[in-house]
Design a protein around this motif. Sequence first.
Motif, PDB file in Angstrom:
ATOM      1  N   ASP A 294       0.836  -1.210   0.000  1.00  0.00           N
ATOM      2  CA  ASP A 294       0.000   0.000   0.000  1.00  0.00           C
ATOM      3  C   ASP A 294       0.869   1.256   0.000  1.00  0.00           C
ATOM      4  O   ASP A 294       0.561   2.237  -0.696  1.00  0.00           O
ATOM      5  CB  ASP A 294      -0.914   0.003   1.227  1.00  0.00           C
ATOM      6  N   GLN A 295       1.940   1.225   0.799  1.00  0.00           N
ATOM      7  CA  GLN A 295       2.837   2.374   0.848  1.00  0.00           C
ATOM      8  C   GLN A 295       3.498   2.605  -0.507  1.00  0.00           C
ATOM      9  O   GLN A 295       3.632   3.756  -0.960  1.00  0.00           O
ATOM     10  CB  GLN A 295       3.906   2.156   1.929  1.00  0.00           C
ATOM     11  N   LEU A 296       3.917   1.510  -1.142  1.00  0.00           N
ATOM     12  CA  LEU A 296       4.527   1.617  -2.470  1.00  0.00           C
ATOM     13  C   LEU A 296       3.513   2.157  -3.487  1.00  0.00           C
ATOM     14  O   LEU A 296       3.856   3.006  -4.314  1.00  0.00           O
ATOM     15  CB  LEU A 296       5.040   0.247  -2.923  1.00  0.00           C
ATOM     16  N   THR A 297       2.284   1.672  -3.380  1.00  0.00           N
ATOM     17  CA  THR A 297       1.231   2.163  -4.277  1.00  0.00           C
ATOM     18  C   THR A 297       1.014   3.657  -4.086  1.00  0.00           C
ATOM     19  O   THR A 297       0.873   4.407  -5.058  1.00  0.00           O
ATOM     20  CB  THR A 297      -0.083   1.402  -4.008  1.00  0.00           C
ATOM     21  N   THR A 298       1.007   4.080  -2.807  1.00  0.00           N
ATOM     22  CA  THR A 298       0.830   5.509  -2.515  1.00  0.00           C
ATOM     23  C   THR A 298       1.976   6.330  -3.091  1.00  0.00           C
ATOM     24  O   THR A 298       1.759   7.392  -3.696  1.00  0.00           O
ATOM     25  CB  THR A 298       0.746   5.725  -0.990  1.00  0.00           C
ATOM     26  N   ARG A 299       3.209   5.821  -2.921  1.00  0.00           N
ATOM     27  CA  ARG A 299       4.370   6.545  -3.456  1.00  0.00           C
ATOM     28  C   ARG A 299       4.303   6.614  -4.984  1.00  0.00           C
ATOM     29  O   ARG A 299       4.628   7.641  -5.580  1.00  0.00           O
ATOM     30  CB  ARG A 299       5.669   5.866  -3.014  1.00  0.00           C
ATOM     31  N   ILE A 300       3.890   5.499  -5.597  1.00  0.00           N
ATOM     32  CA  ILE A 300       3.780   5.493  -7.070  1.00  0.00           C
ATOM     33  C   ILE A 300       2.750   6.519  -7.522  1.00  0.00           C
ATOM     34  O   ILE A 300       2.982   7.272  -8.476  1.00  0.00           O
ATOM     35  CB  ILE A 300       3.398   4.084  -7.566  1.00  0.00           C
ATOM     36  N   LEU A 301       1.597   6.560  -6.814  1.00  0.00           N
ATOM     37  CA  LEU A 301       0.556   7.525  -7.170  1.00  0.00           C
ATOM     38  C   LEU A 301       1.050   8.957  -6.978  1.00  0.00           C
ATOM     39  O   LEU A 301       0.808   9.831  -7.825  1.00  0.00           O
ATOM     40  CB  LEU A 301      -0.688   7.282  -6.318  1.00  0.00           C
ATOM     41  N   GLN A 302       1.753   9.173  -5.848  1.00  0.00           N
ATOM     42  CA  GLN A 302       2.278  10.517  -5.596  1.00  0.00           C
ATOM     43  C   GLN A 302       3.299  10.911  -6.660  1.00  0.00           C
ATOM     44  O   GLN A 302       3.249  12.034  -7.192  1.00  0.00           O
ATOM     45  CB  GLN A 302       2.914  10.570  -4.203  1.00  0.00           C
ATOM     46  N   ASN A 303       4.228   9.994  -6.944  1.00  0.00           N
ATOM     47  CA  ASN A 303       5.253  10.283  -7.961  1.00  0.00           C
ATOM     48  C   ASN A 303       4.622  10.477  -9.340  1.00  0.00           C
ATOM     49  O   ASN A 303       5.036  11.364 -10.094  1.00  0.00           O
ATOM     50  CB  ASN A 303       6.282   9.156  -8.004  1.00  0.00           C
ATOM     51  N   THR A 304       3.627   9.646  -9.631  1.00  0.00           N
ATOM     52  CA  THR A 304       2.955   9.763 -10.934  1.00  0.00           C
ATOM     53  C   THR A 304       2.240  11.105 -11.040  1.00  0.00           C
ATOM     54  O   THR A 304       2.293  11.777 -12.082  1.00  0.00           O
ATOM     55  CB  THR A 304       1.944   8.618 -11.111  1.00  0.00           C
ATOM     56  N   THR A 305       1.569  11.482  -9.927  1.00  0.00           N
ATOM     57  CA  THR A 305       0.869  12.774  -9.920  1.00  0.00           C
ATOM     58  C   THR A 305       1.850  13.918 -10.120  1.00  0.00           C
ATOM     59  O   THR A 305       1.594  14.852 -10.894  1.00  0.00           O
ATOM     60  CB  THR A 305       0.114  12.955  -8.589  1.00  0.00           C
ATOM     61  N   THR A 306       3.001  13.827  -9.417  1.00  0.00           N
ATOM     62  CA  THR A 306       4.025  14.874  -9.550  1.00  0.00           C
ATOM     63  C   THR A 306       4.553  14.935 -10.981  1.00  0.00           C
ATOM     64  O   THR A 306       4.721  16.017 -11.562  1.00  0.00           O
ATOM     65  CB  THR A 306       5.185  14.599  -8.572  1.00  0.00           C
ATOM     66  N   ILE A 307       4.818  13.758 -11.544  1.00  0.00           N
ATOM     67  CA  ILE A 307       5.340  13.703 -12.923  1.00  0.00           C
ATOM     68  C   ILE A 307       4.311  14.279 -13.900  1.00  0.00           C
ATOM     69  O   ILE A 307       4.645  15.084 -14.770  1.00  0.00           O
ATOM     70  CB  ILE A 307       5.701  12.250 -13.297  1.00  0.00           C
ATOM     71  N   PHE A 308       3.056  13.847 -13.734  1.00  0.00           N
ATOM     72  CA  PHE A 308       2.015  14.349 -14.628  1.00  0.00           C
ATOM     73  C   PHE A 308       1.834  15.861 -14.486  1.00  0.00           C
ATOM     74  O   PHE A 308       1.630  16.569 -15.485  1.00  0.00           O
ATOM     75  CB  PHE A 308       0.687  13.633 -14.346  1.00  0.00           C
ATOM     76  N   LYS A 309       1.922  16.328 -13.240  1.00  0.00           N
ATOM     77  CA  LYS A 309       1.779  17.762 -13.003  1.00  0.00           C
ATOM     78  C   LYS A 309       2.906  18.522 -13.697  1.00  0.00           C
ATOM     79  O   LYS A 309       2.682  19.553 -14.358  1.00  0.00           O
ATOM     80  CB  LYS A 309       1.789  18.051 -11.508  1.00  0.00           C
ATOM     81  N   GLY A 310       4.147  18.014 -13.531  1.00  0.00           N
ATOM     82  CA  GLY A 310       5.292  18.650 -14.175  1.00  0.00           C
ATOM     83  C   GLY A 310       5.182  18.616 -15.691  1.00  0.00           C
ATOM     84  O   GLY A 310       5.448  19.618 -16.369  1.00  0.00           O
ATOM     85  N   GLU A 311       4.786  17.445 -16.213  1.00  0.00           N
ATOM     86  CA  GLU A 311       4.650  17.328 -17.663  1.00  0.00           C
ATOM     87  C   GLU A 311       3.524  18.213 -18.186  1.00  0.00           C
ATOM     88  O   GLU A 311       3.606  18.754 -19.291  1.00  0.00           O
ATOM     89  CB  GLU A 311       4.388  15.865 -18.048  1.00  0.00           C
ATOM     90  N   ASN A 312       2.462  18.331 -17.364  1.00  0.00           N
ATOM     91  CA  ASN A 312       1.350  19.196 -17.760  1.00  0.00           C
ATOM     92  C   ASN A 312       1.794  20.647 -17.859  1.00  0.00           C
ATOM     93  O   ASN A 312       1.408  21.378 -18.792  1.00  0.00           O
ATOM     94  CB  ASN A 312       0.208  19.052 -16.755  1.00  0.00           C
ATOM     95  N   GLU A 313       2.627  21.064 -16.867  1.00  0.00           N
ATOM     96  CA  GLU A 313       3.161  22.432 -16.905  1.00  0.00           C
ATOM     97  C   GLU A 313       4.034  22.625 -18.144  1.00  0.00           C
ATOM     98  O   GLU A 313       3.999  23.673 -18.798  1.00  0.00           O
ATOM     99  CB  GLU A 313       3.961  22.713 -15.628  1.00  0.00           C
ATOM    100  N   LYS A 314       4.835  21.591 -18.450  1.00  0.00           N
ATOM    101  CA  LYS A 314       5.690  21.676 -19.641  1.00  0.00           C
ATOM    102  C   LYS A 314       4.834  21.791 -20.906  1.00  0.00           C
ATOM    103  O   LYS A 314       5.159  22.556 -21.818  1.00  0.00           O
ATOM    104  CB  LYS A 314       6.579  20.436 -19.733  1.00  0.00           C
TER     105      LYS A 314
END
Length: 422
Positions: A294-314
């Motif tokens: 569950d912790q790994l899933t949460t980290r993946i979701l957080q990292n994915t959200t961060t990546i998507f947010k950054g890519e969205n800004e780009k």
Amino acid sequence: MPEVVENRTIFSLLEVTRSIQKTIAERYKSLYWIKAEMNKLNHYSHSGHCYPELVEKTEGKIVAEIRSILWKADYQRINTQFLKIAQEPLREGITMLFQASISYDPMYGLSLRIVDIDPTFTLGELEKERINSINKLKEDGVFDLNRNLPFPTLPKRLAIISVETSKGLSDFYKIINQNPWGYKIEQTLYPALLQGDKSVPSIIKQLSVIAERSDAYDAVAIIRGGGGEVGLSSYNNYLLAKAIAIFPLPVLTGIGHSTNLTVSEMVAYKNAITPSELADFLIQKFHNFAIPLDQLTTRILQNTTTIFKGENEKLKSLASDIKWSSQRSIQQSKVDLNSFEKDLKINIAYIFRQKFTTLDHLEKMIQLADPVRLLKKGYSITQVNGELLVSVDQIKDNDILTTQVWDGEIISVTQKINKNGK
């Protein structure tokens, strides 16, 4: 009095039994401390009396047997002592040191009347068996075998040895089947006796059955309700402990007591004080897997959200750049297109002027090259035999020549041919 018939003295059965009764009564006047195993208690609840069957065994075989009597008052007093010292009621299947009188009754035969039992001796015998079993297992080199087996990450398939009506089993089921996380553990019950002499072969038999199906399970659990030292004596048995020690799957025990560990618990992969604690152990195994996941899933979701947010800004920035660049490019293209349009008009006009001049020149040249015009200027065209005459070599004497002038044709015959320079 005995009857004399034909010089033979004949005694009645009653006379014989009474003589035995008298002899035994005169011979055994005291109380004696006797060691024996209580094979059966034979307690009758309506009267409160017990009629224990006492035996002595050598290498597992009965070598002596006698019945006994334990009156209600003595039973209640002795049972209270067992509950206080051994934390167990008086039960069958134990080796005990008891005080008894020896008597004979013409109707019921020889018996021992039990007046006291030493519970501390029984505990000592149990401890002696416990120590002997431990030493034999270590000598055999199997004491640690089961404890060193690998344990599955998720024990999803469990074989259970227990009594179907056991409260401990009910508690175990409740925790496993009603866990709030929804963990699923398949459970197969193999019923067996869990106390007394018959519990040892009963449990070993079910272990043998499960061993033949070991591929179908991840672990085995032996589950029993609470009890004291006396009731747990069978779990110190060498044969049972060895069957657990050499079992090919991890064996888990939850036999419900808080005193010294039995040998079976010592050699098992995991021992729990109660069935409930054993259930918690299995649930914790699922936690150990699920929580990091569950912790790994949460980290993946957080990292994915961060990546998507950054890519969205780009993408937004790129879109903005593209929009600005496109607008600028379109404006520049319009300017270039206007300039090109002007240049194209100029070039086309220039090209048309050039082409008109060329055409005019060509027209004049065509006009100058017009045969009629040339003919009017005095030029003529001569043909010989239907071919244009360009050389004297084409003609011979008497050839017919056709000469065209601007207003007609002249036909002549060659008589003499002169070449240039002759």
